[in-house]
Design a protein around this motif. Structure first.
Motif, PDB file in Angstrom:
ATOM      1  N   PRO A   1      40.972  39.649  40.371  1.00  0.00           N
ATOM      2  CA  PRO A   1      41.942  38.809  39.653  1.00  0.00           C
ATOM      3  C   PRO A   1      42.046  37.398  40.219  1.00  0.00           C
ATOM      4  O   PRO A   1      42.448  36.480  39.526  1.00  0.00           O
ATOM      5  CB  PRO A   1      43.265  39.577  39.831  1.00  0.00           C
ATOM      6  CG  PRO A   1      43.061  40.436  41.041  1.00  0.00           C
ATOM      7  CD  PRO A   1      41.610  40.792  41.041  1.00  0.00           C
ATOM      8  N   LEU A   2      41.680  37.225  41.503  1.00  0.00           N
ATOM      9  CA  LEU A   2      41.706  35.902  42.117  1.00  0.00           C
ATOM     10  C   LEU A   2      40.294  35.343  42.230  1.00  0.00           C
ATOM     11  O   LEU A   2      39.319  36.091  42.334  1.00  0.00           O
ATOM     12  CB  LEU A   2      42.331  35.968  43.521  1.00  0.00           C
ATOM     13  CG  LEU A   2      43.845  36.074  43.627  1.00  0.00           C
ATOM     14  CD1 LEU A   2      44.244  36.189  45.091  1.00  0.00           C
ATOM     15  CD2 LEU A   2      44.525  34.875  43.000  1.00  0.00           C
ATOM     16  N   ASP A   3      40.210  34.027  42.227  1.00  0.00           N
ATOM     17  CA  ASP A   3      38.940  33.330  42.402  1.00  0.00           C
ATOM     18  C   ASP A   3      38.653  33.248  43.899  1.00  0.00           C
ATOM     19  O   ASP A   3      39.117  32.338  44.589  1.00  0.00           O
ATOM     20  CB  ASP A   3      39.027  31.938  41.781  1.00  0.00           C
ATOM     21  CG  ASP A   3      37.690  31.215  41.813  1.00  0.00           C
ATOM     22  OD1 ASP A   3      36.688  31.856  42.175  1.00  0.00           O
ATOM     23  OD2 ASP A   3      37.654  30.016  41.489  1.00  0.00           O
ATOM     24  N   LEU A   4      37.881  34.221  44.412  1.00  0.00           N
ATOM     25  CA  LEU A   4      37.630  34.307  45.843  1.00  0.00           C
ATOM     26  C   LEU A   4      36.148  34.227  46.136  1.00  0.00           C
ATOM     27  O   LEU A   4      35.308  34.713  45.369  1.00  0.00           O
ATOM     28  CB  LEU A   4      38.175  35.625  46.418  1.00  0.00           C
ATOM     29  CG  LEU A   4      39.684  35.845  46.372  1.00  0.00           C
ATOM     30  CD1 LEU A   4      40.019  37.223  46.915  1.00  0.00           C
ATOM     31  CD2 LEU A   4      40.413  34.779  47.171  1.00  0.00           C
ATOM     32  N   GLY A   5      35.818  33.610  47.270  1.00  0.00           N
ATOM     33  CA  GLY A   5      34.470  33.634  47.802  1.00  0.00           C
ATOM     34  C   GLY A   5      34.435  34.481  49.059  1.00  0.00           C
ATOM     35  O   GLY A   5      35.453  34.658  49.738  1.00  0.00           O
ATOM     36  N   TRP A   6      33.253  35.026  49.388  1.00  0.00           N
ATOM     37  CA  TRP A   6      33.117  35.915  50.556  1.00  0.00           C
ATOM     38  C   TRP A   6      31.978  35.424  51.429  1.00  0.00           C
ATOM     39  O   TRP A   6      31.008  34.839  50.947  1.00  0.00           O
ATOM     40  CB  TRP A   6      32.836  37.341  50.079  1.00  0.00           C
ATOM     41  CG  TRP A   6      32.439  38.278  51.188  1.00  0.00           C
ATOM     42  CD1 TRP A   6      33.253  38.957  52.048  1.00  0.00           C
ATOM     43  CD2 TRP A   6      31.089  38.640  51.544  1.00  0.00           C
ATOM     44  NE1 TRP A   6      32.505  39.716  52.921  1.00  0.00           N
ATOM     45  CE2 TRP A   6      31.171  39.541  52.643  1.00  0.00           C
ATOM     46  CE3 TRP A   6      29.833  38.276  51.054  1.00  0.00           C
ATOM     47  CZ2 TRP A   6      30.045  40.090  53.232  1.00  0.00           C
ATOM     48  CZ3 TRP A   6      28.696  38.818  51.650  1.00  0.00           C
ATOM     49  CH2 TRP A   6      28.822  39.716  52.730  1.00  0.00           C
TER      50      TRP A   6
ATOM     51  N   THR B   1      33.511  37.672  59.234  1.00  0.00           N
ATOM     52  CA  THR B   1      33.572  37.854  57.791  1.00  0.00           C
ATOM     53  C   THR B   1      34.897  37.310  57.295  1.00  0.00           C
ATOM     54  O   THR B   1      35.855  37.172  58.068  1.00  0.00           O
ATOM     55  CB  THR B   1      33.390  39.332  57.393  1.00  0.00           C
ATOM     56  OG1 THR B   1      33.292  39.427  55.968  1.00  0.00           O
ATOM     57  CG2 THR B   1      34.576  40.165  57.865  1.00  0.00           C
ATOM     58  N   GLY B   2      34.959  36.982  56.008  1.00  0.00           N
ATOM     59  CA  GLY B   2      36.210  36.431  55.492  1.00  0.00           C
ATOM     60  C   GLY B   2      36.099  36.040  54.042  1.00  0.00           C
ATOM     61  O   GLY B   2      35.038  36.155  53.409  1.00  0.00           O
ATOM     62  N   VAL B   3      37.210  35.575  53.507  1.00  0.00           N
ATOM     63  CA  VAL B   3      37.282  35.155  52.106  1.00  0.00           C
ATOM     64  C   VAL B   3      37.829  33.738  52.043  1.00  0.00           C
ATOM     65  O   VAL B   3      38.638  33.319  52.871  1.00  0.00           O
ATOM     66  CB  VAL B   3      38.160  36.105  51.269  1.00  0.00           C
ATOM     67  CG1 VAL B   3      37.512  37.469  51.132  1.00  0.00           C
ATOM     68  CG2 VAL B   3      39.558  36.243  51.856  1.00  0.00           C
ATOM     69  N   ASP B   4      37.360  32.994  51.047  1.00  0.00           N
ATOM     70  CA  ASP B   4      37.830  31.637  50.776  1.00  0.00           C
ATOM     71  C   ASP B   4      38.467  31.620  49.389  1.00  0.00           C
ATOM     72  O   ASP B   4      37.881  32.140  48.426  1.00  0.00           O
ATOM     73  CB  ASP B   4      36.673  30.637  50.802  1.00  0.00           C
ATOM     74  CG  ASP B   4      36.008  30.569  52.159  1.00  0.00           C
ATOM     75  OD1 ASP B   4      36.671  30.127  53.109  1.00  0.00           O
ATOM     76  OD2 ASP B   4      34.842  30.961  52.268  1.00  0.00           O
ATOM     77  N   TRP B   5      39.635  31.018  49.303  1.00  0.00           N
ATOM     78  CA  TRP B   5      40.315  30.845  48.026  1.00  0.00           C
ATOM     79  C   TRP B   5      40.347  29.363  47.700  1.00  0.00           C
ATOM     80  O   TRP B   5      41.023  28.594  48.381  1.00  0.00           O
ATOM     81  CB  TRP B   5      41.739  31.414  48.106  1.00  0.00           C
ATOM     82  CG  TRP B   5      42.541  31.236  46.847  1.00  0.00           C
ATOM     83  CD1 TRP B   5      42.198  31.648  45.595  1.00  0.00           C
ATOM     84  CD2 TRP B   5      43.825  30.611  46.724  1.00  0.00           C
ATOM     85  NE1 TRP B   5      43.181  31.316  44.690  1.00  0.00           N
ATOM     86  CE2 TRP B   5      44.190  30.670  45.359  1.00  0.00           C
ATOM     87  CE3 TRP B   5      44.687  30.002  47.628  1.00  0.00           C
ATOM     88  CZ2 TRP B   5      45.389  30.143  44.887  1.00  0.00           C
ATOM     89  CZ3 TRP B   5      45.887  29.473  47.166  1.00  0.00           C
ATOM     90  CH2 TRP B   5      46.236  29.558  45.814  1.00  0.00           C
ATOM     91  N   PRO B   6      39.593  28.920  46.678  1.00  0.00           N
ATOM     92  CA  PRO B   6      39.602  27.489  46.361  1.00  0.00           C
ATOM     93  C   PRO B   6      40.943  26.991  45.879  1.00  0.00           C
ATOM     94  O   PRO B   6      41.199  25.792  45.856  1.00  0.00           O
ATOM     95  CB  PRO B   6      38.529  27.366  45.273  1.00  0.00           C
ATOM     96  CG  PRO B   6      38.328  28.721  44.737  1.00  0.00           C
ATOM     97  CD  PRO B   6      38.691  29.674  45.823  1.00  0.00           C
TER      98      PRO B   6
END
Length: 505
Positions: free
Chosen positions: A195-200, A223-228
């Motif tokens: 549901p969210l615009d996430l990068g990994w 490791t992690g996620v980026d939310w623009p």
């Protein structure tokens, strides 16, 4: 008013809305006018077929999932522009264009063409450089893009440098004195189905770092996620499992001599190997007019690091830091940049201590420019050293002097071993000189403390100076000369420091 009204209609899907303006000025009152906005709404446009072209390697689903509109849905101008930006942000296209088929014909259902031009699948970049802080350095970067057509990216980056300007490093064997950084990673800029615009991302990292106070060898899995984010707001959440092996530098060892375990604990020298698990959230707000060379706007960042040892050591702390920077335009290409920041590390148990790589350091191009890189000694450590010098001078025989006092009386500089609290304020006037060459006048003030209980925001070290900036495609190149305005001669501090860097705060 006409353009704003027409733009609002376009955002709501009336792409062919037209607004005309009529102005009547009555003869009896020349200061009055009647303004009429006549709106022709046109059809509410819905997407028909979505025609994708130019994607030789990219799976069409990757493009379709990135779009902000679907077949049969209302298409507004924001959805078209936002979709184009999202596709460009994937990093696999050189250009992206989204347009209605037969754009001059107003229709309630329009087929949309998504025209992309892909970047090369592989790229290799090799280069080198020279800096005052790092000495000569070389780097290489290899990228494999769009693996399996799903926008999965593999990247490998390596850097090696040798700090020829530091005697501490020149005295080491060459294999020990080489600093290096190696990163092997996978990137997924957009995780589909969420549901969210996430990068990994996931990375294997090796690093060898030599600072004035310590040497470090690090291996880690990250490791992690980026939310623009939404508009100017963005966030990041990283998890890292890292093995850090640290040891005192030769200069620190000479400064404090042979130390007992009790001395090491009191002076907070966290030597040895530490296996840490870290969780690092970060939130940024970017309202700058130009991220490369801002003239107006605001930038703010808040970040933290929750770290805990996995080897039974008592190391367990939370590190929090934040910075707010504002830019005030004065004239064409002339502006003032003002920044304030600070941070603190909170120990979560009485026996915990902050390992060297996790401490705050000040001094250098990115903080107080009257000091060398990481050269500002914590205020409480500086006060203790000054007391040792005073005690030594009070003795009749120099044999009773401490190792630190003897070290300082020989005229040697004191390396900073970092702190758990810091504050920093910076101000800079930027003005044009000729073409892409600009000048800068700056004032910096800040300090750090190893013991949070000794924190006193009125005890600030200050510096002022001037510099040159030259605009390049990768950001401004800056050469700054900073002067230490309250030089501590007892600690043999240098009166000035020269800094070369890429990018401005």
């Amino acid at each position: 008013a006409r353009l704003r009204l027409q733009g609002e209609y376009a955002r709501r899907g009336h792409l062919y809305a037209a607004v005309d303006v009529e102005v009547e000025r009555p003869q009896e009152n020349p200061w009055a006018a009647t303004v009429r906005l006549r709106v022709s709404e046109g059809p509410e446009v819905r997407a028909g077929r979505i025609l994708i072209q130019g994607n030789a390697r990219t799976d069409p689903e990757v493009i379709e999932e990135t779009l902000l509109f679907r077949e049969g849905g209302v298409v507004g101008s924001e959805a078209l522009a936002g979709s184009q930006q999202r596709l460009m942000r994937l990093g696999i296209f050189r250009t992206v264009a989204i347009r209605p088929l037969d754009p001059d014909v107003p229709e309630p259902v329009k087929d949309l063409v998504v025209d992309v031009r892909e970047r090369p699948k592989r790229s290799l970049e090799i280069g080198g450089g020279l800096s005052i802080a790092d000495g000569p350095r070389a780097f290489a970067e290899f990228t494999e893009r769009n693996i399996l057509g799903r926008n999965l990216e593999f990247g490998s980056r390596a850097r090696v440098n040798y700090q020829i300007f530091r005697e501490q490093v020149r005295e080491m064997p060459i294999e020990r004195g080489l600093e290096r950084y190696v990163d092997l990673g996978l990137r997924y800029p957009h995780v589909y189905g969420l549901p969210l615009d996430l990068g990994w991302r996931a990375d294997l990292i090796h690093e060898r770092d030599i600072r004035p106070a310590y040497e470090m060898t690090k291996f880690s899995i990250l490791t992690g996620v980026d939310w623009p984010g939404v508009g100017p707001l963005a966030a990041q959440l990283l998890f890292e499992l890292e093995s850090n092996e640290t040891m005192r530098s030769a200069q620190i060892a000479e400064l404090y001599g042979a130390l007992s375990r009790r001395d090491l604990e009191q002076l907070r020298f966290p030597e040895g190997e530490t296996l840490l698990a870290s969780v690092r959230p970060q939130l940024t707000l970017d309202l700058r007019d130009d991220p490369m060379s801002p003239q107006a706007g605001l930038f703010a960042r808040v970040e933290s690091d929750f770290a805990s040892s996995l080897l039974g050591d008592p190391v367990e702390f939370v590190k929090v830091a934040g910075t707010v920077t504002g830019y005030v335009p004065l004239a064409r290409r002339t502006s003032i940049a003002l920044s304030i920041g600070g941070g603190r590390t909170f120990q979560l148990n009485d026996a915990s201590e902050t390992i060297w790589p996790k401490r705050f350091f000040l001094g250098g191009a990115g903080s107080v420019r009257g000091f060398t890189e990481d050269g500002l000694v914590p205020e409480d450590r500086r006060a203790a050293l000054r007391r040792e010098i005073a005690d030594c001078r009070a003795l009749v025989f120099g044999a009773g002097c401490s190792d630190a006092a003897r070290f300082l009386q020989q005229g040697q500089g004191v390396p900073s071993d970092g702190g758990d609290v810091y504050v920093l304020a910076r101000g800079e006037l930027r003005f044009p000189i000729q073409g892409n060459l600009m000048g800068g006048l700056f004032v910096d003030a800040g300090n750090l403390w190893l013991d949070p209980a000794a924190f006193d925001p009125t005890q600030l070290r200050t510096a002022a100076g001037f510099g040159l900036r030259y605009a390049t495609p990768v950001g401004p190149i800056a050469l700054d000369l900073g002067f230490n305005l309250d030089r501590d001669e007892q600690l043999n501090e240098e009166p000035m420091a020269l800094h070369f860097s890429i990018g401005l705060f």
